[in-house]
Design a protein around this motif. Structure first.
Motif, mmCIF file in Angstrom:
data_model
loop_
_atom_site.group_PDB
_atom_site.id
_atom_site.type_symbol
_atom_site.label_atom_id
_atom_site.label_comp_id
_atom_site.label_asym_id
_atom_site.label_seq_id
_atom_site.Cartn_x
_atom_site.Cartn_y
_atom_site.Cartn_z
ATOM 1 N N GLU A 71 -3.663 -0.489 -3.816
ATOM 2 C CA GLU A 71 -4.273 -1.718 -3.289
ATOM 3 C C GLU A 71 -3.510 -2.217 -2.062
ATOM 4 O OE1 GLU A 71 -3.428 -5.274 -5.820
ATOM 5 O OE2 GLU A 71 -2.720 -3.764 -7.246
ATOM 6 N N HIS A 72 -2.177 -2.086 -2.063
ATOM 7 C CA HIS A 72 -1.389 -2.480 -0.907
ATOM 8 C C HIS A 72 -1.646 -1.547 0.274
ATOM 9 C CE1 HIS A 72 1.816 -4.698 -3.556
ATOM 10 N NE2 HIS A 72 0.643 -5.303 -3.529
ATOM 11 N N HIS A 73 -1.788 -0.266 -0.027
ATOM 12 C CA HIS A 73 -2.037 0.714 1.034
ATOM 13 C C HIS A 73 -3.351 0.412 1.752
ATOM 14 C CE1 HIS A 73 -2.081 4.581 3.087
ATOM 15 N NE2 HIS A 73 -3.316 4.752 2.659
ATOM 16 N N GLU A 74 -4.376 0.094 1.006
ATOM 17 C CA GLU A 74 -5.680 -0.201 1.604
ATOM 18 C C GLU A 74 -5.607 -1.442 2.487
ATOM 19 O OE1 GLU A 74 -10.260 -1.257 0.192
ATOM 20 O OE2 GLU A 74 -8.748 -0.662 -1.291
ATOM 21 N N LEU A 75 -4.945 -2.495 1.991
ATOM 22 C CA LEU A 75 -4.803 -3.718 2.781
ATOM 23 C C LEU A 75 -3.971 -3.467 4.025
ATOM 24 C CD1 LEU A 75 -5.173 -6.766 3.164
ATOM 25 C CD2 LEU A 75 -3.231 -7.131 1.623
ATOM 26 N N ALA A 76 -2.887 -2.703 3.879
ATOM 27 C CA ALA A 76 -2.011 -2.409 5.022
ATOM 28 C C ALA A 76 -2.768 -1.659 6.116
ATOM 29 C CB ALA A 76 -0.802 -1.605 4.558
ATOM 30 N N GLN A 77 -3.618 -0.722 5.734
ATOM 31 C CA GLN A 77 -4.371 0.042 6.729
ATOM 32 C C GLN A 77 -5.339 -0.838 7.497
ATOM 33 O OE1 GLN A 77 -3.592 3.163 7.647
ATOM 34 N NE2 GLN A 77 -1.922 2.782 6.202
ATOM 35 N N ARG A 78 -5.940 -1.809 6.815
ATOM 36 C CA ARG A 78 -6.843 -2.740 7.513
ATOM 37 C C ARG A 78 -6.066 -3.584 8.521
ATOM 38 N NH1 ARG A 78 -8.996 -4.107 2.348
ATOM 39 N NH2 ARG A 78 -8.350 -6.265 2.629
ATOM 40 N N ILE A 79 -4.857 -4.003 8.140
ATOM 41 C CA ILE A 79 -4.023 -4.804 9.042
ATOM 42 C C ILE A 79 -3.613 -3.977 10.257
ATOM 43 C CG2 ILE A 79 -1.831 -6.032 9.249
ATOM 44 C CD1 ILE A 79 -2.056 -6.636 6.226
ATOM 45 N N ILE A 80 -3.194 -2.744 10.017
ATOM 46 C CA ILE A 80 -2.749 -1.876 11.117
ATOM 47 C C ILE A 80 -3.888 -1.605 12.089
ATOM 48 C CG2 ILE A 80 -1.928 0.446 11.650
ATOM 49 C CD1 ILE A 80 -0.345 0.324 9.012
ATOM 50 N N GLU A 81 -5.084 -1.344 11.568
ATOM 51 C CA GLU A 81 -6.232 -1.082 12.439
ATOM 52 C C GLU A 81 -6.547 -2.283 13.326
ATOM 53 O OE1 GLU A 81 -9.474 0.121 10.025
ATOM 54 O OE2 GLU A 81 -8.539 2.021 9.399
ATOM 55 N N ARG A 82 -6.375 -3.483 12.764
ATOM 56 C CA ARG A 82 -6.633 -4.700 13.545
ATOM 57 C C ARG A 82 -5.541 -4.941 14.585
ATOM 58 N NH1 ARG A 82 -9.307 -8.599 10.408
ATOM 59 N NH2 ARG A 82 -8.943 -10.041 12.144
ATOM 60 N N CYS A 83 -4.318 -4.496 14.288
ATOM 61 C CA CYS A 83 -3.191 -4.711 15.205
ATOM 62 C C CYS A 83 -3.080 -3.625 16.267
ATOM 63 C CB CYS A 83 -1.873 -4.771 14.410
ATOM 64 S SG CYS A 83 -1.675 -6.257 13.395
ATOM 65 N N LEU A 84 -3.711 -2.481 16.025
ATOM 66 C CA LEU A 84 -3.572 -1.342 16.915
ATOM 67 C C LEU A 84 -3.931 -1.644 18.373
ATOM 68 C CD1 LEU A 84 -2.567 1.521 16.627
ATOM 69 C CD2 LEU A 84 -4.912 2.268 16.232
#
Length: 364
Positions: A71-84
């Motif tokens: 669940e943390h991995h999925e949330l982290a990936q969404r954050i990274i994609e938005r920050c990219l």
């Protein structure tokens, strides 16, 4: 015979040597107290906080990227994609060196120099993890007492967790988050020389090797691969009586580097002498870093290197995910112990065992 303890008690009844009886343990101040669970931020709140330069939110986001929970991995990936889209506008510098070379002290001294020039610095310090307990001390912050209080600096220690080259698997994602938070200089401190440093070299723009003099044969124990990857070498602790030895070591490294073929960047590696405690040589070293960046951006190597790194980490992530899925497969996991036993009893070769397991994994 009278017991010694009873004799001692009767003899020293009124003495200060007598041990008084203990008191009862006091009750809990508030037995009804329950620690309130901290509300988890949404992806939008994380991104908003990171882009605003909120260090607390940034630290929490990095923790998510390092977590092994799905669940943390999925949330982290969404954050990274938005920050990219807000990342990529920094200088990424990898720093490695032999144990005792003073990497943490060097980073603190150089960090003060960098922030003094108006830059915002993020330090991602990778600490070695125990092979037995899997734990890490994470003590780099304690050795950077001045830099840790610098408002323009952010220090994040992370465990290597057995990762190749002493670089945490999620370090690249942490770099993206720090860049989105406004940090334009990123230092990545590795565990040290002795492991493959390919991982850190594949995520930085400049590779800096920290070395010391007066420790015997200065080139002994330094792998050729490390020397070939180094864009710059800093002979640290060049102060006091050690200055002549540092200058000698500098000449030795210059001679060694001259034997290597010209790197793809077409940059000829430089060697500097520095003193982290005295602050000498740091200005010259930073000017050398600026020269390197200007040189590689002019000839196009900087952008080519960034593109190659992005491709490298895509395939590296694929390999990592495939490996994890294989070992966690409900079809494979129960068979591992059986095949290990057959290999140890010489009933099947290691290669044949691996092939059979892979065939089962892909066929079912």
């Amino acid at each position: 015979m009278e017991h010694y303890e009873e004799h001692h008690k009767e003899t020293f009844r009124d003495s200060a040597l007598e041990v008084a009886a203990g008191v009862e343990r006091p009750p809990v101040v508030n037995p009804h107290y329950k620690r309130a669970k901290r509300r988890r931020l949404s992806a939008d709140e994380y991104v908003e906080g990171i882009l605003a330069g909120n260090i607390t939110v940034l630290s929490q986001a990095i923790t998510l990227t390092e977590s092994l929970l799905a669940e943390h991995h999925e949330l982290a990936q969404r954050i990274i994609e938005r920050c990219l889209p807000h990342a990529g506008r920094s200088v990424r510098i990898g720093i490695t060196g032999v144990p005792g070379a003073g990497k943490s002290t060097f980073i603190e001294a150089m960090g003060g120099k960098v922030t003094g020039l108006g830059h915002k610095l993020a330090v991602l310090a990778i600490d070695p993890s125990s092979e037995r307990t899997k734990g890490s001390v994470l003590g780099d912050k304690t050795r950077m007492e001045t830099l840790v209080h610098n408002p323009d600096a952010f220090i994040r220690p992370s465990p290597s967790a057995g990762s190749l080259g002493g670089v945490a698997r999620k370090t690249r994602e942490s770099v993206i988050l720090c860049e989105a938070a406004g940090f334009d200089v990123i230092f990545i401190e590795t565990v040290g020389v002795g492991q493959s440093e390919t991982a850190v070299h594949s995520m930085v723009d400049l590779f800096l090797l920290i070395q010391i003099s007066g420790a015997g044969d200065e080139l002994q124990g330094i792998k050729r691969g490390i020397m070939e990857m180094a864009d710059m070498v800093a002979i640290n602790k060049a102060d006091g009586d050690n200055v002549p030895r540092a200058e000698l070591t500098k000449r030795q490294f210059l001679n060694a580097l001259a034997l290597f073929p010209m790197p793809e960047s077409e940059w000829k590696p430089r060697v500097y002498t520095t003193s982290s405690t005295k602050g000498t040589g740091l200005t010259e070293l930073w000017r050398g870093i600026e020269d390197y960046l200007k040189f590689t951006k002019t000839n196009g190597y900087f952008d080519r290197n960034r593109s190659r790194q992005a491709k490298y980490w895509m395939y590296e992530t694929i390999d990592s995910e495939l490996r994890d899925n294989f070992y966690k497969s409900p079809r494979i996991e129960p068979l591992l112990a059986e095949y290990e036993k057959r290999v140890l009893e010489d009933k099947i070769s290691s290669f044949a065992a691996a092939r059979e397991l892979l065939d089962r994994y892909y066929s079912e």
